[in-house]
Design an enzyme around this catalytic site. Sequence first.
Site, PDB file in Angstrom:
ATOM      1  N   PRO A 234      36.377  43.145  30.523  1.00  0.00           N
ATOM      2  CA  PRO A 234      36.390  41.681  30.415  1.00  0.00           C
ATOM      3  C   PRO A 234      36.953  41.057  31.690  1.00  0.00           C
ATOM      4  CG  PRO A 234      37.305  42.690  28.444  1.00  0.00           C
ATOM      5  CD  PRO A 234      37.150  43.785  29.460  1.00  0.00           C
ATOM      6  N   CYS A 235      36.248  40.069  32.217  1.00  0.00           N
ATOM      7  CA  CYS A 235      36.661  39.441  33.472  1.00  0.00           C
ATOM      8  C   CYS A 235      36.767  37.941  33.269  1.00  0.00           C
ATOM      9  CB  CYS A 235      35.672  39.752  34.588  1.00  0.00           C
ATOM     10  SG  CYS A 235      35.884  41.403  35.249  1.00  0.00           S
ATOM     11  N   GLN A 236      37.854  37.502  32.700  1.00  0.00           N
ATOM     12  CA  GLN A 236      38.061  36.097  32.396  1.00  0.00           C
ATOM     13  C   GLN A 236      37.907  35.176  33.602  1.00  0.00           C
ATOM     14  OE1 GLN A 236      38.254  34.865  29.534  1.00  0.00           O
ATOM     15  NE2 GLN A 236      39.087  32.811  29.727  1.00  0.00           N
ATOM     16  N   PRO A 237      38.399  35.543  34.804  1.00  0.00           N
ATOM     17  CA  PRO A 237      38.290  34.600  35.916  1.00  0.00           C
ATOM     18  C   PRO A 237      36.865  34.318  36.341  1.00  0.00           C
ATOM     19  CG  PRO A 237      39.880  36.323  36.403  1.00  0.00           C
ATOM     20  CD  PRO A 237      39.138  36.746  35.187  1.00  0.00           C
ATOM     21  N   PHE A 238      35.937  35.268  36.053  1.00  0.00           N
ATOM     22  CA  PHE A 238      34.579  35.123  36.535  1.00  0.00           C
ATOM     23  C   PHE A 238      33.650  34.470  35.536  1.00  0.00           C
ATOM     24  CE2 PHE A 238      35.738  39.442  38.439  1.00  0.00           C
ATOM     25  CZ  PHE A 238      36.389  38.842  39.494  1.00  0.00           C
TER      26      PHE A 238
END
Length: 368
Positions: free
Chosen positions: A83-87
Amino acid sequence: MSEDPPTISAVDLFCGVGGLTHGLVRSGINVTAGVDLDPHCRYPFEANNAAPFIEQDVKDLDAATLKPYLDEGKYSLLAGCAPCQPFSTYSQGGRSKKRGMDWQLVRDFGSLVADLQPDLVTMENVVQLTDHEVFSEFLESLKGYSVSWTKVECTKIGVPQSRKRLVLLASKLGGHGLDLASQFGENPRTVREEIGKLPPINAGEQHARDPLHIASSLSETNMKRIKASKPGGTWRDWDPDLIAACHRKTTGSTYPSVYGRMEWDAPAPTITTQCFGYGNGRFGHPTQDRAISLREAAMLQTFPRNYKFLKRGEQVTFSRLGRMIGNAVPVRLGEVIGKCLSEHVRAYESGATDAVASAVPEQLGRLF
C-alpha cells in the site's frame, strides 16, 4: 514442451482478501501463504484460497518465517502490492489508519527480497511509484535479477474497468519472456458483460440469497439526482436545483464524474474503496436507481461471482468491505501476471533464455 505449469510456490505479501493470490492460483501457481495485518481479511482469503493467512505487519516479518513457504516448489515467487498512501489518488483507509503510512512498505518488501532471494518477484502498485526515489531503491534490492516493469491499462487484459497499475516482474532465470505486454490484446470487457445478469435490487436493499449483493441507501435528494442522471453523463445534466452547492462554485465545477452512472457497454471507472457511494464517483448503476452493490464492485474487480467475503450470518459493513474490495488487486491482473511468469519459467526450462543479470539491468518500462 509440457503444457503443465511449472512448480512455483508463492507468498503473497499485503494479500488483503486475496485478489492477487486468486489470480496466481488460476494461472497454476501454488500460493502457499498470504500475509496481511488486517484481521478482517483472514476469512475471505482462507475461504477462497487453499493457503494460510499470516496476520502480521510486513515491517515486522523476518525472512526465516517465510522461507519454508517458498521452499515448497521447484521455483519460488515473492509477490505483493505494498500500500502506497502518498501516491494513491484515493484514500486507502483501513490499514493506513493503523500506523502512519509512507513508502516504507516498499522498502520492507525490498528488504525481504534481498534476504530471501526468491527466484521470481512481482510487485503491483500505483503508476506514480516510478516517479519517486523509493522505486529506484526497490530496484537496487533486485541486483542479480533481470527486471521488467510495465504500466498497465487493465482494460487491455480483460478487466472491465479503467484502472492503471504498475506491474514489476523480476527473475533470476534470465529475461526471456519477462514482459507482461505479451499477455495484452483482449477486447475491453464491459459493465454489461460483467454484472448485467445479476438480479435487480433497490437502493438500501440486500438480495435474499447473496448478502454481498447489497446497495447503500439514498437520501430523497440523491434519489432525485440519480433519476435525473444519464449513463455516462454528469451532474451538469441535472436541473439547477439538484446541483450541490459545492459544484456551483468555480472550484467544484471541475469534478464532473461524481454522482454519475456507469455505461452498460463500456468499462467501469476505477473501483475505489468508496465505490458503494453514489456521490463518490461514477458509481451509479447504469439503469437501476442506486449505486452499484458490493457484489457488483467485486465482480468489476474480476472476483468470481461466488467469492466469499462474509461468514454465514455476518453483517455487512459497507466501509470495511468497500475498502477490502477497492484495495484488492483485480483477480484477472493476478492471473495474467501468473501466466506470464509461468511461461517465462517454461522458456527457461527449455533453454530459451537470456543470461542471468549480475546487476540490475536497464529496465523495460512501458505504458499500455
